[in-house]
Design a protein around this motif. Structure first.
Motif, PDB file in Angstrom:
ATOM      1  N   TYR A 160      -9.472   3.169   2.793  1.00 43.43           N
ATOM      2  CA  TYR A 160      -8.854   2.807   1.515  1.00 43.43           C
ATOM      3  C   TYR A 160      -7.412   3.317   1.446  1.00 43.43           C
ATOM      4  CZ  TYR A 160     -13.236   1.274  -0.712  1.00 43.43           C
ATOM      5  OH  TYR A 160     -14.391   0.597  -1.064  1.00 43.43           O
ATOM      6  N   ALA A 161      -7.201   4.565   1.898  1.00 45.85           N
ATOM      7  CA  ALA A 161      -5.860   5.150   1.840  1.00 45.85           C
ATOM      8  C   ALA A 161      -4.882   4.373   2.713  1.00 45.85           C
ATOM      9  CB  ALA A 161      -5.915   6.616   2.265  1.00 45.85           C
ATOM     10  N   VAL A 162      -5.327   3.944   3.889  1.00 42.95           N
ATOM     11  CA  VAL A 162      -4.469   3.146   4.779  1.00 42.95           C
ATOM     12  C   VAL A 162      -4.076   1.843   4.090  1.00 42.95           C
ATOM     13  CG1 VAL A 162      -4.463   1.796   6.910  1.00 42.95           C
ATOM     14  CG2 VAL A 162      -5.292   4.157   6.936  1.00 42.95           C
ATOM     15  N   ARG A 213      -4.616  -4.979  -5.235  1.00 40.81           N
ATOM     16  CA  ARG A 213      -5.151  -4.295  -4.054  1.00 40.81           C
ATOM     17  C   ARG A 213      -4.778  -2.825  -4.013  1.00 40.81           C
ATOM     18  NH1 ARG A 213      -2.801  -9.344  -0.685  1.00 40.81           N
ATOM     19  NH2 ARG A 213      -4.398 -10.855  -1.246  1.00 40.81           N
ATOM     20  N   TRP A 214      -3.510  -2.515  -4.313  1.00 37.68           N
ATOM     21  CA  TRP A 214      -3.072  -1.127  -4.231  1.00 37.68           C
ATOM     22  C   TRP A 214      -3.856  -0.266  -5.210  1.00 37.68           C
ATOM     23  CZ3 TRP A 214      -1.019   2.536  -7.487  1.00 37.68           C
ATOM     24  CH2 TRP A 214      -0.477   3.679  -6.864  1.00 37.68           C
ATOM     25  N   THR A 215      -3.994  -0.727  -6.441  1.00 39.41           N
ATOM     26  CA  THR A 215      -4.707   0.036  -7.467  1.00 39.41           C
ATOM     27  C   THR A 215      -6.164   0.249  -7.079  1.00 39.41           C
ATOM     28  OG1 THR A 215      -3.247  -0.887  -9.169  1.00 39.41           O
ATOM     29  CG2 THR A 215      -5.320   0.105  -9.909  1.00 39.41           C
ATOM     30  N   LEU A 216      -6.826  -0.805  -6.617  1.00 41.31           N
ATOM     31  CA  LEU A 216      -8.237  -0.691  -6.263  1.00 41.31           C
ATOM     32  C   LEU A 216      -8.427   0.138  -5.000  1.00 41.31           C
ATOM     33  CD1 LEU A 216      -9.518  -4.285  -7.100  1.00 41.31           C
ATOM     34  CD2 LEU A 216      -9.719  -2.202  -8.450  1.00 41.31           C
ATOM     35  N   ALA A 217      -7.464   0.085  -4.075  1.00 44.96           N
ATOM     36  CA  ALA A 217      -7.555   0.930  -2.879  1.00 44.96           C
ATOM     37  C   ALA A 217      -7.465   2.407  -3.255  1.00 44.96           C
ATOM     38  CB  ALA A 217      -6.459   0.564  -1.889  1.00 44.96           C
ATOM     39  N   ALA A 261     -17.017   2.107  -8.710  1.00 44.37           N
ATOM     40  CA  ALA A 261     -15.823   1.641  -7.995  1.00 44.37           C
ATOM     41  C   ALA A 261     -16.187   0.598  -6.951  1.00 44.37           C
ATOM     42  CB  ALA A 261     -15.124   2.828  -7.337  1.00 44.37           C
ATOM     43  N   TRP A 262     -17.301   0.816  -6.243  1.00 42.11           N
ATOM     44  CA  TRP A 262     -17.724  -0.150  -5.224  1.00 42.11           C
ATOM     45  C   TRP A 262     -18.076  -1.490  -5.872  1.00 42.11           C
ATOM     46  CZ3 TRP A 262     -22.339  -2.773  -4.275  1.00 42.11           C
ATOM     47  CH2 TRP A 262     -22.411  -3.412  -3.034  1.00 42.11           C
ATOM     48  N   VAL A 293     -16.633  -7.216  -6.982  1.00 44.66           N
ATOM     49  CA  VAL A 293     -16.177  -8.290  -7.867  1.00 44.66           C
ATOM     50  C   VAL A 293     -14.820  -8.815  -7.416  1.00 44.66           C
ATOM     51  CG1 VAL A 293     -15.397  -8.792 -10.217  1.00 44.66           C
ATOM     52  CG2 VAL A 293     -17.524  -7.531  -9.855  1.00 44.66           C
ATOM     53  N   TYR A 294     -13.921  -7.899  -7.068  1.00 45.38           N
ATOM     54  CA  TYR A 294     -12.575  -8.295  -6.643  1.00 45.38           C
ATOM     55  C   TYR A 294     -12.612  -9.127  -5.364  1.00 45.38           C
ATOM     56  CZ  TYR A 294      -7.745  -7.957  -5.096  1.00 45.38           C
ATOM     57  OH  TYR A 294      -6.470  -8.255  -4.666  1.00 45.38           O
ATOM     58  N   LEU A 295     -13.434  -8.709  -4.390  1.00 47.42           N
ATOM     59  CA  LEU A 295     -13.525  -9.456  -3.146  1.00 47.42           C
ATOM     60  C   LEU A 295     -14.034 -10.871  -3.381  1.00 47.42           C
ATOM     61  CD1 LEU A 295     -14.918  -6.736  -0.708  1.00 47.42           C
ATOM     62  CD2 LEU A 295     -12.712  -7.912  -0.529  1.00 47.42           C
ATOM     63  N   VAL A 296     -14.990 -11.015  -4.300  1.00 45.95           N
ATOM     64  CA  VAL A 296     -15.503 -12.349  -4.623  1.00 45.95           C
ATOM     65  C   VAL A 296     -14.435 -13.175  -5.341  1.00 45.95           C
ATOM     66  CG1 VAL A 296     -17.225 -13.602  -5.974  1.00 45.95           C
ATOM     67  CG2 VAL A 296     -17.904 -11.581  -4.690  1.00 45.95           C
ATOM     68  N   GLU A 297     -13.758 -12.534  -6.292  1.00 39.51           N
ATOM     69  CA  GLU A 297     -12.775 -13.273  -7.090  1.00 39.51           C
ATOM     70  C   GLU A 297     -11.570 -13.722  -6.271  1.00 39.51           C
ATOM     71  OE1 GLU A 297     -13.018 -12.100 -11.732  1.00 39.51           O
ATOM     72  OE2 GLU A 297     -11.906 -10.709 -10.441  1.00 39.51           O
ATOM     73  N   THR A 298     -11.176 -12.932  -5.288  1.00 37.58           N
ATOM     74  CA  THR A 298     -10.024 -13.345  -4.487  1.00 37.58           C
ATOM     75  C   THR A 298     -10.326 -14.595  -3.675  1.00 37.58           C
ATOM     76  OG1 THR A 298     -10.693 -11.724  -2.789  1.00 37.58           O
ATOM     77  CG2 THR A 298      -8.951 -11.075  -4.331  1.00 37.58           C
ATOM     78  N   ARG A 299     -11.608 -14.873  -3.457  1.00 43.50           N
ATOM     79  CA  ARG A 299     -11.965 -16.144  -2.810  1.00 43.50           C
ATOM     80  C   ARG A 299     -11.775 -17.307  -3.772  1.00 43.50           C
ATOM     81  NH1 ARG A 299     -11.927 -15.690   2.630  1.00 43.50           N
ATOM     82  NH2 ARG A 299     -12.960 -13.749   3.276  1.00 43.50           N
ATOM     83  N   LEU A 300     -12.018 -17.047  -5.054  1.00 44.42           N
ATOM     84  CA  LEU A 300     -11.873 -18.093  -6.068  1.00 44.42           C
ATOM     85  C   LEU A 300     -10.448 -18.181  -6.590  1.00 44.42           C
ATOM     86  CD1 LEU A 300     -15.135 -17.311  -8.091  1.00 44.42           C
ATOM     87  CD2 LEU A 300     -14.829 -19.050  -6.333  1.00 44.42           C
ATOM     88  N   TYR A 301      -9.796 -17.022  -6.683  1.00 45.80           N
ATOM     89  CA  TYR A 301      -8.423 -16.944  -7.205  1.00 45.80           C
ATOM     90  C   TYR A 301      -7.569 -16.173  -6.200  1.00 45.80           C
ATOM     91  CZ  TYR A 301     -11.050 -17.919 -11.487  1.00 45.80           C
ATOM     92  OH  TYR A 301     -11.897 -18.455 -12.423  1.00 45.80           O
ATOM     93  N   PRO A 302      -7.089 -16.824  -5.152  1.00 47.18           N
ATOM     94  CA  PRO A 302      -6.325 -16.110  -4.104  1.00 47.18           C
ATOM     95  C   PRO A 302      -5.057 -15.438  -4.637  1.00 47.18           C
ATOM     96  CG  PRO A 302      -6.961 -18.308  -3.368  1.00 47.18           C
ATOM     97  CD  PRO A 302      -7.267 -18.252  -4.825  1.00 47.18           C
TER      98      PRO A 302
END
Length: 266
Positions: A24-26, A95-99, A75-76, A81-90
């Motif tokens: 995540y930090a990387v 990303r930085w905040t969630l990482a 958090a997981w 949810v974010y990973l699924v949504e980025t498929r629907l809404y690229p």
């Protein structure tokens, strides 16, 4: 009073947690220099490692759980949810905040692994816990979307381009969908808690966790009614959501933090 943390006593789990947090930090550090595909790949690897960390904690003998693992699961779920949504809404960008959120959550659970549960008072209690954690995840997702909505609205007012190019109405609709789903699961959690209390404790137990959870439920219900009947939106809706989410956070996580860290009780 001892406020020092207790590190995980499971070396493989501790190593896995360190690797997940590093992933995540990387991503948080390098994402401006990564392509979209590379960013998704690193996030997916970190997400999978995070899942393995959670599974290792729950599969220990006895399993451990507490305020930090609850935050880690939340958090997981938000990242899922974010990973699924980025498929629907690229075009969605957080990303930085969630990482950073993932890094902090994994490390916090590593330092405070929770209390052992050698025996369950009922085989149905895991259902109550699962419903509660799922409601945490959905309401946390609603908070993230509300934050993105505020950020996009502020950028529009300042005449700047927002990181997220999702239309405000789309973000608003997604926010309230998560609020409604979280409210439904929180209702089921409270009903299950009431049933378990009647079965195991011969009556509803009014403690801090219950009081804050009910306050959160009432706040979320008022928010949904205000949205439906009065057309609440913008700052009023977002602030009400933040208050309800704050009550929910104080419910289990706040109570367990006081017991585990401040009072040093299992």
């Amino acid at each position: 009073m001892n406020l020092l943390p207790t590190l995980s006593t499971n070396p493989p789990a501790a190593l896995l947690s360190a690797v997940a947090a590093l992933s995540y930090a990387v991503l948080a550090w390098a994402h401006p220099r990564l392509t979209t595909a590379q960013t998704r790949g690193v996030l997916a690897i970190a997400w999978l490692l995070h899942l393995l960390v959670l599974a290792s904690g729950l599969l220990e003998h006895p399993p451990r759980f507490g305020f930090a693992p609850a935050l880690s699961v939340t958090a997981w779920l938000v990242l899922t949810v974010y990973l699924v949504e980025t498929r629907l809404y690229p075009q969605m960008r957080a990303r930085w905040t969630l990482a950073v959120l993932g890094t902090v959550a994994v490390l916090l659970a590593l330092v405070f692994p929770g209390s052992p549960y050698p025996a369950l008072r009922s085989s149905w209690l895991p259902l109550h816990w699962a419903l509660g954690i799922a409601s945490y995840g959905l309401i946390a997702a609603a908070v993230v979307h509300a934050w993105m909505m505020q950020r996009a609205e502020k950028s529009m007012r300042l005449g700047a381009s927002a990181d997220s190019t999702l239309p405000l109405l789309t973000l608003e609709r997604l926010t309230f969908r998560f609020v409604a789903a979280g409210f439904a699961l929180l209702s089921a959690t409270l009903l299950a808690g009431w049933w378990f209390s009647g079965t195991l404790n011969h009556g509803w137990v009014w403690d801090h966790k219950t009081a804050f959870s009910v306050l959160s439920w009432l706040t979320m219900g008022i928010l949904l009614v205000g949205r439906w009947r009065l057309g609440w939106r913008g700052r009023t809706a977002v602030r009400t959501l933040y208050v309800g989410a704050g009550f929910l956070l104080l419910g289990y996580v706040g109570s367990r933090f006081v017991l585990e860290v401040v009072l040093q009780r299992v």
